[in-house]
Design an enzyme around this catalytic site. Structure first.
Site, PDB file in Angstrom:
ATOM      1  N   HIS A 306       0.853  -1.193   0.000  1.00  0.00           N
ATOM      2  CA  HIS A 306       0.000   0.000   0.000  1.00  0.00           C
ATOM      3  C   HIS A 306       0.886   1.240   0.000  1.00  0.00           C
ATOM      4  O   HIS A 306       1.946   1.254   0.598  1.00  0.00           O
ATOM      5  CB  HIS A 306      -0.911   0.005   1.245  1.00  0.00           C
ATOM      6  CG  HIS A 306      -2.069   0.925   1.097  1.00  0.00           C
ATOM      7  ND1 HIS A 306      -1.990   2.267   1.363  1.00  0.00           N
ATOM      8  CD2 HIS A 306      -3.326   0.693   0.649  1.00  0.00           C
ATOM      9  CE1 HIS A 306      -3.156   2.824   1.118  1.00  0.00           C
ATOM     10  NE2 HIS A 306      -3.991   1.912   0.678  1.00  0.00           N
ATOM     11  N   ASP A 363      -8.009  -5.068  -0.463  1.00  0.00           N
ATOM     12  CA  ASP A 363      -8.473  -5.906  -1.581  1.00  0.00           C
ATOM     13  C   ASP A 363      -8.168  -7.383  -1.404  1.00  0.00           C
ATOM     14  O   ASP A 363      -8.677  -8.214  -2.157  1.00  0.00           O
ATOM     15  CB  ASP A 363      -7.829  -5.407  -2.886  1.00  0.00           C
ATOM     16  CG  ASP A 363      -8.320  -4.016  -3.230  1.00  0.00           C
ATOM     17  OD1 ASP A 363      -7.492  -3.101  -3.341  1.00  0.00           O
ATOM     18  OD2 ASP A 363      -9.542  -3.834  -3.316  1.00  0.00           O
TER      19      ASP A 363
HETATM   20  C1  SDX Z   1      -6.049   0.373  -3.188  1.00  0.00           C
HETATM   21  O1  SDX Z   1      -4.143   4.808  -2.038  1.00  0.00           O
HETATM   22  C2  SDX Z   1      -5.119   4.175  -1.497  1.00  0.00           C
HETATM   23  O2  SDX Z   1      -5.541   4.505  -0.427  1.00  0.00           O
HETATM   24  C3  SDX Z   1      -5.696   3.043  -2.323  1.00  0.00           C
HETATM   25  C4  SDX Z   1      -6.780   2.209  -1.633  1.00  0.00           C
HETATM   26  C5  SDX Z   1      -8.031   3.006  -1.395  1.00  0.00           C
HETATM   27  O3  SDX Z   1      -8.793   2.635  -0.482  1.00  0.00           O
HETATM   28  O4  SDX Z   1      -8.301   3.948  -2.188  1.00  0.00           O
HETATM   29  O5  SDX Z   1      -6.292   1.703  -0.401  1.00  0.00           O
HETATM   30  C6  SDX Z   1      -7.210   1.019  -2.516  1.00  0.00           C
HETATM   31  O6  SDX Z   1      -5.731   0.745  -4.287  1.00  0.00           O
HETATM   32  C7  SDX Z   1      -5.255  -0.671  -2.430  1.00  0.00           C
HETATM   33  C8  SDX Z   1      -4.003  -1.178  -3.236  1.00  0.00           C
HETATM   34  C9  SDX Z   1      -4.503  -2.206  -4.247  1.00  0.00           C
HETATM   35  N1  SDX Z   1      -3.430  -2.572  -5.192  1.00  0.00           N
HETATM   36  C10 SDX Z   1      -2.822  -3.769  -5.114  1.00  0.00           C
HETATM   37  O7  SDX Z   1      -3.053  -4.631  -4.262  1.00  0.00           O
HETATM   38  C11 SDX Z   1      -1.818  -3.996  -6.244  1.00  0.00           C
HETATM   39  C12 SDX Z   1      -0.532  -4.579  -5.671  1.00  0.00           C
HETATM   40  N2  SDX Z   1       0.137  -3.567  -4.859  1.00  0.00           N
HETATM   41  C13 SDX Z   1       1.127  -2.753  -5.484  1.00  0.00           C
HETATM   42  O8  SDX Z   1       1.056  -2.524  -6.818  1.00  0.00           O
HETATM   43  C14 SDX Z   1       1.680  -1.641  -4.615  1.00  0.00           C
HETATM   44  O9  SDX Z   1       1.815  -2.142  -3.353  1.00  0.00           O
HETATM   45  C15 SDX Z   1       0.946  -0.309  -4.568  1.00  0.00           C
HETATM   46  C16 SDX Z   1       0.858   0.309  -5.913  1.00  0.00           C
HETATM   47  C17 SDX Z   1      -0.410  -0.511  -3.992  1.00  0.00           C
HETATM   48  C18 SDX Z   1       1.731   0.592  -3.655  1.00  0.00           C
HETATM   49  O10 SDX Z   1       3.057   0.698  -4.129  1.00  0.00           O
HETATM   50  P1  SDX Z   1       4.010   1.743  -3.337  1.00  0.00           P
HETATM   51  O11 SDX Z   1       4.333   1.154  -2.017  1.00  0.00           O
HETATM   52  O12 SDX Z   1       3.349   3.070  -3.374  1.00  0.00           O
HETATM   53  O13 SDX Z   1       5.348   2.000  -4.103  1.00  0.00           O
HETATM   54  P2  SDX Z   1       6.079   1.164  -5.164  1.00  0.00           P
HETATM   55  O14 SDX Z   1       5.102   0.735  -6.209  1.00  0.00           O
HETATM   56  O15 SDX Z   1       7.244   1.960  -5.605  1.00  0.00           O
HETATM   57  O16 SDX Z   1       6.628  -0.140  -4.353  1.00  0.00           O
HETATM   58  C19 SDX Z   1       7.730  -0.007  -3.427  1.00  0.00           C
HETATM   59  C20 SDX Z   1       8.540  -1.311  -3.510  1.00  0.00           C
HETATM   60  C21 SDX Z   1       8.965  -1.656  -4.937  1.00  0.00           C
HETATM   61  O17 SDX Z   1      10.140  -2.457  -4.844  1.00  0.00           O
HETATM   62  P3  SDX Z   1      11.605  -1.734  -5.049  1.00  0.00           P
HETATM   63  O18 SDX Z   1      11.648  -1.252  -6.489  1.00  0.00           O
HETATM   64  O19 SDX Z   1      11.642  -0.569  -4.047  1.00  0.00           O
HETATM   65  O20 SDX Z   1      12.628  -2.827  -4.734  1.00  0.00           O
HETATM   66  O21 SDX Z   1       7.713  -2.421  -3.084  1.00  0.00           O
HETATM   67  C22 SDX Z   1       7.542  -3.317  -4.167  1.00  0.00           C
HETATM   68  C23 SDX Z   1       7.869  -2.554  -5.429  1.00  0.00           C
HETATM   69  O22 SDX Z   1       8.308  -3.453  -6.453  1.00  0.00           O
HETATM   70  N3  SDX Z   1       6.133  -3.748  -4.147  1.00  0.00           N
HETATM   71  C24 SDX Z   1       5.712  -4.972  -4.421  1.00  0.00           C
HETATM   72  C25 SDX Z   1       4.332  -4.944  -4.217  1.00  0.00           C
HETATM   73  N4  SDX Z   1       3.965  -3.714  -3.843  1.00  0.00           N
HETATM   74  C26 SDX Z   1       5.089  -2.972  -3.811  1.00  0.00           C
HETATM   75  N5  SDX Z   1       6.368  -6.090  -4.826  1.00  0.00           N
HETATM   76  C27 SDX Z   1       5.600  -7.188  -5.017  1.00  0.00           C
HETATM   77  N6  SDX Z   1       4.273  -7.241  -4.824  1.00  0.00           N
HETATM   78  C28 SDX Z   1       3.596  -6.142  -4.436  1.00  0.00           C
HETATM   79  N7  SDX Z   1       2.283  -6.184  -4.262  1.00  0.00           N
END
Ligand code: SDX
Length: 429
Positions: A306, A363
């Site tokens: 998140h 989710d």
């Molecule tokens: C919602 O913003 C909100 O409030 C949203 C929400 C709402 O109520 O409105 O809460 C609803 O959208 C929940 C999130 C749903 N999405 C997912 O479940 C999709 C999977 N999650 C990711 O894509 C990710 O965790 C995000 C996009 C949700 C958040 O990513 P970040 O933490 O903002 O930042 P980032 O994408 O740069 O990730 C940081 C690191 C990266 O690795 P490095 O390059 O630093 O080594 O964490 C890794 C990412 O690769 N990472 C993951 C991961 N999520 C982050 N690696 C593997 N699996 C994951 N799910």
């Protein structure tokens, strides 16, 4: 004494005001930065940038706290209804009994959609994704409900809120029935908001739908948990589009489009598809964990991680409890719940997920709840959109009333070609 921060640029020191929120969060106010220094800030994805001051929702990502208008989400999920929570978000206070009755009557009075909209549904391809249908239908509501000059702005806005909150539910159920080629079921004045939706989705002339109070409560809580989440991607879209002073239907349609993305609201559908993939591959989550950790692989563990929560999403805990309660009541075992639990266990022990502070988010379990209620997979994100509507409305209302309101227009740092001349096509080789 107002706090300030010092910024030194090429030997010149600038004092920047520090803004402190009601819960102690602090921000650098850079609203005069460019005028005073010629510099802008750069923050891809705005992870370090506040777009506004807001009194609606408070989140603490480190402690896993979520409160609507100061009330903890756990208490609202336990004691409130979705309509009451919507009223709280939009009006800043819980309604009195009289106010709640008046609000419910307004939602009932505006629950039908114009019959001419049925023709729109008939012309969508049967396989059209319900989020695309919903976004277009919400945008087209303005055509049926143009602003009436004889109404005051206040009356106009409150009726628009009621129309959106009530008709989006009717439109969603209609799109489902039309996709099946079934007769549309109309809203009933005898049912509550959530019961009405389930009835519109599943009632049929040959098999009357029997309301189950536990499923109604589960849907109530699901929508309460999704009702707002401060400046998430889709809410930021509603505020940005709304900042151009466009009508609310168009701003909400933009929010629905942003929510559709698999990294945002589309994740609940993607989680189910991922769990089904693990199940179909024999139930071992290890290969999916490996893919999620592989930097070269764009796959991410859906429902994990998140932008704000760097601990367990408080909504995921409540959603997991609902999962277990419904499946127990239905005397049903959903193999995907077992897979989800196993995946969670393995991931939370894995250093990659621990080091990246990746925990289940809202989710991760919500799809299993939707499946238990009988919602089709491609409507999971529509369910998120209906839940998020009160949040989008309250954030839009707050933004248009903000004395510091400005048209959203971020800057950039240009890294393209320096000035060069046009080359006629015959000289381009
Ligand atoms: C919602 O913003 C909100 O409030 C949203 C929400 C709402 O109520 O409105 O809460 C609803 O959208 C929940 C999130 C749903 N999405 C997912 O479940 C999709 C999977 N999650 C990711 O894509 C990710 O965790 C995000 C996009 C949700 C958040 O990513 P970040 O933490 O903002 O930042 P980032 O994408 O740069 O990730 C940081 C690191 C990266 O690795 P490095 O390059 O630093 O080594 O964490 C890794 C990412 O690769 N990472 C993951 C991961 N999520 C982050 N690696 C593997 N699996 C994951 N799910």
């Amino acid at each position: 004494m107002a706090k300030t921060a010092k910024l030194v640029i090429e030997g010149q020191t600038y004092d920047l005001p520090v803004v402190t929120g009601s819960q102690g969060e602090m921000a650098l106010d850079i609203s005069t930065l460019r005028k005073r220094t010629g510099l802008i800030t750069l923050d891809p994805g705005y992870a370090n940038t506040g777009s506004c001051e807001s009194s609606i929702t408070f989140m603490n990502g480190e402690k896993g706290i979520l409160r609507y208008r100061g009330i903890p989400i756990e208490q609202l999920a336990e004691n409130s209804t979705f309509v009451e929570t919507a009223y709280l978000l939009i009006n800043a206070e819980l309604p009195t009994r009289k106010e709640l009755t008046r609000f419910s009557i307004m939602l009932n009075d505006h629950s039908l959609v114009h019959e001419d909209m049925l023709a729109f549904f008939e012309n969508f391809p049967k396989r059209a994704h319900p989020m695309g249908i919903l976004s277009s239908m919400v945008n087209s509501l303005r055509a049926f409900y143009p602003e009436l000059p004889e109404r005051t702005d206040e009356e106009e806005i409150n009726i628009t809120f009621a129309r959106l909150l009530s008709k989006v539910r009717t439109l969603a159920a209609m799109s489902y029935k039309m996709s099946l080629g079934h007769k549309v079921v109309y809203p009933s004045h005898k049912m509550s908001y959530c019961a009405n939706f389930l009835n519109m989705m599943f009632d049929s002339p040959v098999r009357p739908y029997k309301l189950d109070k536990d499923l109604v409560k589960a849907l109530e809580v699901f929508w309460i948990l999704h009702a707002d989440h401060e400046q998430n991607c889709s809410t930021a879209a509603v505020r940005l589009v709304g900042s151009a002073r466009v009508n609310l239907f168009a701003a909400i349609s933009a929010g629905i489009s942003a929510l559709w993305g698999p990294l945002h609201g589309g994740a609940n559908q993607a989680v189910l598809e991922m769990l089904q993939g693990i199940y179909d591959n024999g139930g071992d989550p290890a290969p999916f964990i490996r893919k999620a950790k592989d930097k070269k692989d764009p796959f991410r563990l859906m429902g994990f991680g998140h932008s704000v929560y760097k601990t367990y999403d408080p909504r995921a805990r409540i959603m997991e409890k609902i999962c277990k309660k419904i499946l127990k009541k239905q005397k049903r075992k959903d193999p995907l719940l077992d897979i989800a639990k196993k995946l969670e266990e393995v991931a939370l022990k894995d250093p990659y997920f621990v080091d990246h502070s990746l925990y289940p988010n809202v989710d991760f379990y919500s799809g299993i709840v939707m499946r238990a209620i009988g919602i089709p997979l491609d409507m999971f994100t529509v369910m998120f959109a209906i839940g998020r509507l009160p949040g989008w409305i309250s954030q839009w209302k707050e933004s248009i009333g903000d004395p510091k309101w400005k048209l959203h227009r971020p800057r950039q740092i240009y890294i393209g070609s320096k000035e060069r001349n046009f080359v006629p096509i015959e000289d381009r080789g």
